[in-house]
Design an enzyme around this catalytic site. Structure first.
Site, PDB file in Angstrom:
ATOM      1  CG  ASN A 139      -1.819   1.144   1.338  1.00  0.00           C
ATOM      2  OD1 ASN A 139      -1.391   2.267   1.119  1.00  0.00           O
ATOM      3  ND2 ASN A 139      -3.067   0.921   1.670  1.00  0.00           N
TER       4      ASN A 139
ATOM      5  CG  ASP B 239      -3.094   4.616   0.780  1.00  0.00           C
ATOM      6  OD1 ASP B 239      -3.162   4.489  -0.454  1.00  0.00           O
ATOM      7  OD2 ASP B 239      -3.927   4.123   1.562  1.00  0.00           O
ATOM      8  CG  HIS B 240       0.628   6.309   4.826  1.00  0.00           C
ATOM      9  ND1 HIS B 240      -0.265   7.312   5.135  1.00  0.00           N
ATOM     10  CD2 HIS B 240       0.013   5.143   5.144  1.00  0.00           C
ATOM     11  CE1 HIS B 240      -1.360   6.775   5.647  1.00  0.00           C
ATOM     12  NE2 HIS B 240      -1.221   5.458   5.670  1.00  0.00           N
TER      13      HIS B 240
ATOM     14  NE  ARG C 142       7.794  21.607   2.203  1.00  0.00           N
ATOM     15  CZ  ARG C 142       9.109  21.595   2.339  1.00  0.00           C
ATOM     16  NH1 ARG C 142       9.657  20.823   3.228  1.00  0.00           N
ATOM     17  NH2 ARG C 142       9.868  22.355   1.600  1.00  0.00           N
TER      18      ARG C 142
ATOM     19  CG  HIS D 297      -8.268   4.069   1.280  1.00  0.00           C
ATOM     20  ND1 HIS D 297      -8.423   3.936   2.648  1.00  0.00           N
ATOM     21  CD2 HIS D 297      -9.478   4.467   0.813  1.00  0.00           C
ATOM     22  CE1 HIS D 297      -9.668   4.239   2.978  1.00  0.00           C
ATOM     23  NE2 HIS D 297     -10.323   4.586   1.887  1.00  0.00           N
TER      24      HIS D 297
ATOM     25  NE  ARG E  59      -8.388   7.425   4.647  1.00  0.00           N
ATOM     26  CZ  ARG E  59      -9.299   7.133   5.590  1.00  0.00           C
ATOM     27  NH1 ARG E  59     -10.372   7.865   5.733  1.00  0.00           N
ATOM     28  NH2 ARG E  59      -9.101   6.124   6.401  1.00  0.00           N
TER      29      ARG E  59
ATOM     30  NE  ARG F 130      -7.597  11.355   5.653  1.00  0.00           N
ATOM     31  CZ  ARG F 130      -8.124  10.790   6.734  1.00  0.00           C
ATOM     32  NH1 ARG F 130      -7.390  10.012   7.497  1.00  0.00           N
ATOM     33  NH2 ARG F 130      -9.378  11.012   7.064  1.00  0.00           N
ATOM     34  CG  HIS F 131      -3.617   8.855   1.683  1.00  0.00           C
ATOM     35  ND1 HIS F 131      -4.453   8.147   0.867  1.00  0.00           N
ATOM     36  CD2 HIS F 131      -3.876   8.437   2.951  1.00  0.00           C
ATOM     37  CE1 HIS F 131      -5.184   7.340   1.604  1.00  0.00           C
ATOM     38  NE2 HIS F 131      -4.879   7.492   2.871  1.00  0.00           N
TER      39      HIS F 131
ATOM     40  CD  GLU G 140      -7.105  -0.379   0.970  1.00  0.00           C
ATOM     41  OE1 GLU G 140      -6.416  -1.350   1.300  1.00  0.00           O
ATOM     42  OE2 GLU G 140      -7.083   0.716   1.576  1.00  0.00           O
TER      43      GLU G 140
ATOM     44  CB  THR H 210      -5.731   4.560   9.755  1.00  0.00           C
ATOM     45  OG1 THR H 210      -5.600   3.488   8.806  1.00  0.00           O
ATOM     46  CG2 THR H 210      -5.824   3.968  11.154  1.00  0.00           C
ATOM     47  CB  THR H 211      -9.563   1.745   7.474  1.00  0.00           C
ATOM     48  OG1 THR H 211      -9.100   2.445   6.319  1.00  0.00           O
ATOM     49  CG2 THR H 211     -10.930   1.176   7.221  1.00  0.00           C
TER      50      THR H 211
ATOM     51  CD  GLU I  28      -7.197  -6.344   3.115  1.00  0.00           C
ATOM     52  OE1 GLU I  28      -7.337  -6.249   1.886  1.00  0.00           O
ATOM     53  OE2 GLU I  28      -6.424  -5.629   3.768  1.00  0.00           O
TER      54      GLU I  28
ATOM     55  CG  HIS J  68      -5.417  -1.580   9.267  1.00  0.00           C
ATOM     56  ND1 HIS J  68      -4.996  -0.928  10.394  1.00  0.00           N
ATOM     57  CD2 HIS J  68      -5.901  -0.625   8.444  1.00  0.00           C
ATOM     58  CE1 HIS J  68      -5.244   0.364  10.258  1.00  0.00           C
ATOM     59  NE2 HIS J  68      -5.788   0.578   9.085  1.00  0.00           N
TER      60      HIS J  68
ATOM     61  N   GLY K 281       1.098  -1.326   4.376  1.00  0.00           N
ATOM     62  CA  GLY K 281       1.504  -0.020   3.868  1.00  0.00           C
ATOM     63  C   GLY K 281       2.296   0.814   4.849  1.00  0.00           C
ATOM     64  CG  HIS K 282       1.672   3.728   8.788  1.00  0.00           C
ATOM     65  ND1 HIS K 282       2.247   3.523  10.012  1.00  0.00           N
ATOM     66  CD2 HIS K 282       1.650   5.073   8.601  1.00  0.00           C
ATOM     67  CE1 HIS K 282       2.551   4.683  10.560  1.00  0.00           C
ATOM     68  NE2 HIS K 282       2.200   5.642   9.725  1.00  0.00           N
TER      69      HIS K 282
HETATM   70  N1  PXP Z   1      -5.927  -3.231   4.073  1.00  0.00           N
HETATM   71  C1  PXP Z   1      -6.895  -2.291   4.062  1.00  0.00           C
HETATM   72  C2  PXP Z   1      -8.256  -2.677   3.615  1.00  0.00           C
HETATM   73  C3  PXP Z   1      -6.620  -0.968   4.442  1.00  0.00           C
HETATM   74  O1  PXP Z   1      -7.601  -0.040   4.445  1.00  0.00           O
HETATM   75  C4  PXP Z   1      -5.300  -0.623   4.804  1.00  0.00           C
HETATM   76  C5  PXP Z   1      -4.970   0.798   5.145  1.00  0.00           C
HETATM   77  O2  PXP Z   1      -5.254   1.631   4.085  1.00  0.00           O
HETATM   78  C6  PXP Z   1      -4.322  -1.625   4.775  1.00  0.00           C
HETATM   79  C7  PXP Z   1      -4.665  -2.932   4.428  1.00  0.00           C
HETATM   80  C8  PXP Z   1      -2.891  -1.345   5.111  1.00  0.00           C
HETATM   81  O3  PXP Z   1      -2.767  -0.970   6.444  1.00  0.00           O
HETATM   82  P1  PXP Z   1      -1.386  -0.391   6.963  1.00  0.00           P
HETATM   83  O4  PXP Z   1      -1.113   0.858   6.197  1.00  0.00           O
HETATM   84  O5  PXP Z   1      -1.616  -0.155   8.406  1.00  0.00           O
HETATM   85  O6  PXP Z   1      -0.345  -1.445   6.698  1.00  0.00           O
END
Ligand code: PXP
Length: 249
Positions: free
Chosen positions: A8, A10-11, A19, A44, A46, A50-51, A71, A101-102, A152, A195, A217-218
């Site tokens: 993932n 996103d971050h 910035r 994702h 959103r 935001r990202h 997502e 976060t979710t 999931e 997650h 992801g994170h």
């Molecule tokens: N799976 C789903 C459905 C999510 O919404 C997310 C976060 O966007 C993740 C996995 C990944 O989570 P993390 O960024 O905490 O690893």
């Protein structure tokens, strides 16, 4: 079977957007992740952007070679975007505007009537639909009756209790995850999980036989700061030095 890893990104976009710059580019991160062995890319989009942005999704569709897992929340706007983007997979997640976060899984049981046309339309459009749910057998039954081929399982509570050092709660949630995975797979669902997973928490989840895909992801993006900072600082020092001494770069 070794579970696939969906990275993932996103971050990467979170840092870019902090910035308002062009970098770091999440599509470049996705390409690096693929080169490093990622089996898929997850993003994702959103409601508040935001990202990840709409343009990121367009570019990911055009520029990455592995399956894209998009997502989305179950809203008309997101459905329209997902139908146009035709990602390999669409994962329906709950979304609250004020959450960081979710938080928690989708209430597939309670939202059955609202969700059914999202599952149907996305599936008919060629995306493999998954529902992001808590490891709860009632939610698995709801996913089945909605006709989603994939669930999931939300591992956020497991990861949180692990880091809170709450061993008995961690074990109890792991048991729920194992049971939900076994039950869902027995009923014919493909099981994914994700997650909050880190180097410390991934293995008990990857060891669940029925888990076919992990989405992370994170932590990966966070850890990449530390694995990349040294060489990046060294390169900056070198550029400064060569500029001030007049040496060729
Ligand atoms: N799976 C789903 C459905 C999510 O919404 C997310 C976060 O966007 C993740 C996995 C990944 O989570 P993390 O960024 O905490 O690893």
């Amino acid at each position: 079977m070794i579970p696939r890893l969906g990275v993932n990104i996103d971050h990467v976009a979170t840092i870019r957007n902090a910035r308002g710059s062009q970098y770091p580019d999440p599509v470049r991160a996705a390409q690096m992740a693929v080169a490093a062995g990622a089996d898929g890319i997850t993003a994702h989009l959103r409601e508040d952007r935001r990202h990840i942005s709409d343009d990121d999704i367009t570019r990911l569709r055009q520029e990455i070679t592995v399956p894209l897992n998009l997502e989305i929340a179950a809203t008309d706007e997101m459905l329209e975007i997902a139908l146009a983007a035709k990602p390999h997979a669409a994962c329906i997640v709950p979304e609250k505007r004020e959450e960081r976060t979710t938080e928690g899984g989708l209430d597939a049981a309670g939202l059955h009537n609202h969700l059914s046309h999202f599952v149907r339309e996305l599936s008919q459009n060629g995306s493999r639909v998954s529902l992001f749910i808590e490891p709860d057998l009632r939610q698995i039954d709801a996913a089945l009756s909605l006709g989603a081929p994939v669930v999931e399982l939300h591992t956020g509570a497991y990861a949180e209790s692990f880091f809170a050092n709450d061993i008995s709660r961690t074990e109890a949630i792991l048991d729920d995850l194992r049971q939900a995975a076994a039950y869902g797979a027995k009923c014919g669902l493909e099981i994914h999980a994700g997650h909050g997973l880190t180097f410390d928490t991934v293995q008990p989840i990857a060891a669940i036989l029925q888990v076919k895909e992990l989405n992370i992801g994170h932590f990966l993006i966070s850890e990449a700061i530390f694995s990349g900072l040294q060489s990046t600082v060294q390169k900056m020092k070198q550029l400064i030095e060569t500029a001030s001494t007049g040496d060729e770069q």
